[in-house]
Scaffold this motif. Structure first.
Motif, mmCIF file in Angstrom:
data_model
loop_
_atom_site.group_PDB
_atom_site.id
_atom_site.type_symbol
_atom_site.label_atom_id
_atom_site.label_comp_id
_atom_site.label_asym_id
_atom_site.label_seq_id
_atom_site.Cartn_x
_atom_site.Cartn_y
_atom_site.Cartn_z
ATOM 1 N N GLY A 147 0.389 -1.545 -0.435
ATOM 2 C CA GLY A 147 -0.195 0.101 0.407
ATOM 3 C C GLY A 147 0.971 0.942 -0.299
ATOM 4 N N GLU A 148 0.031 1.932 0.383
ATOM 5 C CA GLU A 148 1.241 3.735 0.403
ATOM 6 C C GLU A 148 1.065 3.701 1.295
ATOM 7 N N MET A 190 0.951 -7.688 -4.018
ATOM 8 C CA MET A 190 2.446 -6.764 -3.873
ATOM 9 C C MET A 190 1.447 -5.639 -2.641
ATOM 10 N N MET A 248 7.490 -7.569 -12.670
ATOM 11 C CA MET A 248 7.697 -8.708 -12.078
ATOM 12 C C MET A 248 6.149 -9.310 -12.140
ATOM 13 N N SER A 260 8.687 5.784 -6.195
ATOM 14 C CA SER A 260 8.846 5.353 -7.288
ATOM 15 C C SER A 260 7.897 6.412 -8.108
ATOM 16 N N THR A 294 9.214 3.453 1.726
ATOM 17 C CA THR A 294 8.969 3.168 0.214
ATOM 18 C C THR A 294 7.743 3.795 -0.186
#
Ligand code: SAM
Length: 371
Positions: A101-102, A366, A228, A156, A132
């Protein structure tokens, strides 16, 4: 049209009960798994929600308003996360990455960062604490994150062309705001900053050179990630993967590169430097050059499932232990037994494995497990 696999079962529910070993396993900082790999890096997902809908990660047609995100009561509290992290650190973890998630959507994240920053490694050193983010909230939060004890960030960013970037995040979010977030992180001292670009052939591969030129000489390390086959909803196809060696060739033709030594064992990125000394870039080649043999990462999901691989299809239910009254010693022993039994090396085996849907196993998303 690509064939999209819709998960029929909720992979988050497929967990393994965790047992407490009869003989306690001491926290020596020297834990290693069945393939001799140490435990050094912990990724903690603090939310399964995100404000972007990147098609390679949280495609809009699956992650819509009806998607069953985790209820708040399922999430580990900051105290629970810190308790688990403390045991991981006692087993040898030196670096913690907050993700999702964020992660910046989790309310009061600074409090968690403060708690984690107070932990010390087995050698008595502060942890390397990083995060991240998609950068959308960074301009607002960078200073507070730094003050709480965050050391650095990875942002990102999949391109500089505004039209392409808005289409890739699929919520019409402008590039300029992410660049502003990166500048705020730099001003706050959250460095060295890394920027991650997922490369999808035919979608944003023509952004490789503009991105390289933009960040060359800035002190920011740009890393190109191969698209991926994580999760089960992004409709992944091998022909959309641009191998890292091609990324390097394309940049090298215009901006000569030399290969650099890895800076740490288990590092995911292969490092390349500009021959004129104007900085470095990295490539993360999970698809074409698996790096499982050095993988020293554990992942803690938002609701306290321990995953041993990004491509795992089931987790180990630590929350059950935590909320069931286990002592710290029992928790640490149970975690150690799980790590000692770890033999996952999905990326090395990818080509020889049967299709997920043929075996009934589906990989967890993810956004849930954390990138
Ligand atoms: N929301 C944060 C962000 O955007 O960085 C953290 C979570 S995100 C899942 C972490 C990283 O995983 C991002 O750099 C994202 O681009 C990358 N990612 C997600 N899906 C991917 C895929 N299918 N292939 C390669 N990288 C992926």
């Amino acid at each position: 049209m690509s064939e999209r696999v819709i998960p029929l079962i909720d992979q988050r529910l497929v967990t393994q009960a965790v047992t407490i070993p009869a003989q306690p396993i001491a926290t020596s900082g020297l834990l290693s798994d069945a393939l001799g790999r140490p435990l050094r890096d912990l990724r903690i997902s603090v939310t399964d929600r995100c404000n972007f809908r990147c098609s390679y990660c949280m495609p809009k047609d699956i992650f819509d308003k009806d998607y069953p995100y985790l209820p708040h009561s399922s999430l580990l509290t900051f105290e629970e996360i810190t308790r688990v992290a403390r045991q991981f650190v006692a087993h040898g973890v030196q670096k913690i990455r907050l993700t999702g998630g964020e992660p910046l959507l989790r309310k009061n994240l600074e409090i968690l960062i403060g708690q984690l920053a107070a932990l010390r490694t087995v050698e008595g050193q502060p942890l390397d604490i990083t995060l991240t983010t998609n950068g959308s909230l960074l301009a607002r939060k960078a200073a507070a994150l730094k003050a709480a004890g965050l050391q650095r960030v990875t942002v990102s960013l999949d391109g500089l062309d505004d039209t392409i970037f808005r289409a890739m995040n699929d919520v019409d979010f402008p590039v300029a705001d992410v660049l502003q977030g990166i500048e705020a992180a730099r001003a706050a001292g959250l460095g060295p900053i890394k920027v991650n670009m997922v490369v999808k052939r035919g979608t944003n591969d023509h952004e490789i050179l503009p991105m390289a030129r933009h960040f060359q000489g800035s002190g920011i390390v740009l890393r190109f990630i191969e698209y991926m086959d994580v999760g089960a909803t992004n409709g992944w196809r091998m022909d959309e993967v641009l191998p890292s060696r091609e990324v390097i060739q394309r940049i090298h033709r215009e901006l000569p590169l030399v290969q650099l030594e890895p800076s740490a064992p288990g590092e995911t990125a292969e490092r390349w430097g500009y021959a004129d000394g104007s900085g470095e870039i990295g490539v993360i080649s999970s698809v074409t050059q698996a790096f499982c043999r050095d993988c020293n990462r554990a992942r803690l999901s938002t609701e306290g499932q321990l995953y041993l691989c990004l491509f795992a299809s089931q987790g180990h239910d630590l929350r059950h232990l935590i909320r069931g009254g286990a002592t710290d010693e029992q928790l640490a022993s149970a975690m150690a037994a799980i790590w000692q039994g770890r033999s996952d090396r999905y990326s090395e085996l990818r080509a020889s494995l049967p299709q997920d849907n043929a075996t009934g196993k589906r990989r967890v998303e993810m956004s849930y497990i954390g990138g």
